[in-house]
Design a protein around this motif. Structure first.
Motif, short mmCIF file in Angstrom:
data_model
loop_
_atom_site.label_atom_id
_atom_site.label_comp_id
_atom_site.label_asym_id
_atom_site.label_seq_id
_atom_site.Cartn_x
_atom_site.Cartn_y
_atom_site.Cartn_z
N ALA A 165 0.83 -1.21 0.00
CA ALA A 165 0.00 0.00 0.00
C ALA A 165 0.87 1.27 0.00
N GLU A 166 0.23 2.36 -0.41
CA GLU A 166 0.93 3.65 -0.33
C GLU A 166 1.20 3.99 1.13
N ASN A 167 2.34 4.64 1.35
CA ASN A 167 2.72 4.95 2.73
C ASN A 167 2.27 6.36 3.08
N ARG A 168 1.01 6.48 3.50
CA ARG A 168 0.58 7.82 3.94
C ARG A 168 -0.40 7.73 5.11
N GLU A 227 9.56 0.14 5.62
CA GLU A 227 9.72 1.16 4.58
C GLU A 227 10.90 0.78 3.70
N ILE A 228 10.70 0.83 2.38
CA ILE A 228 11.80 0.53 1.48
C ILE A 228 12.19 1.84 0.82
N PRO A 229 13.45 2.34 1.05
CA PRO A 229 13.82 3.66 0.55
C PRO A 229 13.57 3.78 -0.95
N GLY A 230 12.90 4.83 -1.34
CA GLY A 230 12.68 5.10 -2.76
C GLY A 230 11.45 4.40 -3.33
#
Ligand code: HSE
Length: 441
Positions: A360-363, A388-391
């Motif tokens: 999912a989008e991280n927001r 969280e995966i950077p980028g």
């Protein structure tokens, strides 16, 4: 000493060759056990060179019907596989009054009702220890050793190929495709591995196990089957982080409403004995009221291990072939007229715990939305990991859910999947904690 028991065998692949070898190497021990010789007198083989170096001196045919029509044979061993010709041959052998020993799980799972009914009518035995978990004497254990118990459930790692693949994904960090290629190279998986990795082979075996555990008719059509192709290394790693291992499990569980019969990749606790069954080995855990839990482990495939089960069946047949059929162990553990057609529950009715991976989008608010949709169906979250995966535009949200009805989860998943912030199909895996059910004491 009584006359030898005359045995015929159709099929001379790895298991057939193993059977010739075991019968010959252990002939003296076997005769001491039976009180008669088990003599292999007639085999059917398409490629006679397969008999080289096996020291077989009996009759060789290329037509399997020659064995069915051989009046000398007391027992027919079927190790050729397939369901069409094998079904016809076995029914004809049974009608001719021959006992049958078979390793053919697909045949018995799909046509068991017809075959066992025919055997019952003709007063002959159909023995199938080799059809489930190779060398492990699980049919004997459940049918005889646990005969005093009410069995609650059976859960097993009963496909060695997929267990090897999952072991390598965990240990070496290989992808499914890499592990499958290695399994094929080592000769564990067939060139077409679909029966192994898509769960069909395990489904045949758990279907037979459910029948002898609960005394229900053989009912393969109602077995829910999922394989391991869709698993990714990331799921194996997340499961490990949460304290679990992923195994392809066959599960047969008795509930008040009916029987759950299913095969699927499953998270099991990493500290459970079953989680340590590695490579091509098999293991089956049985939970019953008087005995509690008992675990059976060993080689689930291969020529000599499967031959071990076939020869044990031949010994059983030889010991009781002169007995009145009503004094033999019933094919499906319970008297044929006492089988109960308990309802086989659709997968939406099972009760299980679950693992979800939602990309999912991280927001802000995403987790809250997911938790709300689960809560609306009465489903509780037990654990959560988000990495969280950077980028990356999206993150994997991994949830462990407490036990719920699968149909309720389906409703929640449809709604979660429809959220705009959810990027990919949600992965849902079942979780079995394998805890002992309440027993006598
Ligand atoms: N192909 C099976 C396995 C063995 O991998 O366990 C025969 O059922």
């Amino acid at each position: 000493m009584a006359d030898p028991v005359r045995v015929g065998m159709v099929g001379m692949g790895t298991v057939g060759q193993g059977t010739v070898r075991v019968l010959s190497q252990n002939a003296a021990e076997i005769t001491r056990r039976v009180g008669r010789e088990l003599r292999l007198v007639h085999v059917c083989v398409r490629t006679p060179s397969r008999l080289e170096n096996l020291g077989f001196a009996g009759r060789v045919s290329t037509d399997p019907w020659a064995l069915v029509g051989d009046p000398e044979l007391d027992v027919l061993v079927e190790v050729m596989g397939g369901t069409d010709l094998a079904r016809e041959l076995l029914l004809a052998a049974i009608a001719a009054g021959k006992h049958v020993v078979t390793a053919n799980k697909a045949l018995l799972a799909e046509h068991g009702e017809e075959i066992f009914a025919a055997a019952q009518r003709h007063g002959v035995m159909v023995a199938f220890e080799a059809a489930v978990a190779g060398a492990i004497p699980i049919i004997k254990a459940v049918r005889e050793g646990l005969a005093g118990n009410r069995i609650h459930w059976v859960a097993g790692i009963i496909n060695g190929t997929s267990n090897y693949i999952l072991s390598q994904m965990f240990r070496e960090g290989w992808s499914f495709a890499e592990a499958l290629a290695k399994a094929q190279e080592l000769g564990y998986a067939e060139a077409d591995p679909s029966l192994d990795v898509d769960g069909g082979d395990a489904a045949h075996k758990i279907t037979l196990m459910a029948s002898i555990a609960f005394g229900i008719p053989v009912s393969f059509a109602h077995c829910h089957v999922e394989g391991i192709r869709q698993l990714q290394g990331v799921d194996v790693a997340f499961a490990a982080e949460l304290g679990y291992r992923i195994k392809l499990l066959g599960v047969a569980r008795r509930r008040s409403q009916g029987v759950e019969l299913r095969v699927h990749p499953t998270l099991i606790p990493a500290d459970h004995l079953l989680a340590h069954v590695e490579g091509p080995f098999n293991a089956i855990l049985v939970d019953s009221d008087a005995a509690g839990q008992s675990l059976y482990y060993g080689r689930g495939a291969g020529g000599d291990p499967t031959a071990s089960a076939i020869v044990a069946d031949l010994v059983d047949v030889a010991r009781t072939m002169t007995a009145d059929p009503c004094h033999r162990v019933p094919h499906l553990a319970f008297q044929a007229d006492a089988l109960e057609p308990l309802p086989l529950l659709p997968i939406s009715e099972i009760q299980c715990a679950y693992y979800l991976r939602i990309q999912a989008e991280n927001r802000p608010g995403v987790l809250a939305q997911v938790a709300t949709l689960l809560a609306e169906q009465g489903i509780s979250i037990e654990a959560l990991v988000q990495k969280e995966i950077p980028g990356a535009a999206t993150v994997p949200i991994v949830l462990l859910l407490q036990q719920c009805r699968e149909g309720d989860l389906d409703v929640a998943l449809q709604r979660i999947q429809a959220l705009r912030v959810v990027a990919e199909p949600i992965l849902r895996l079942r979780v079995e904690n394998l805890r002992e059910e309440e027993s006598f004491s």
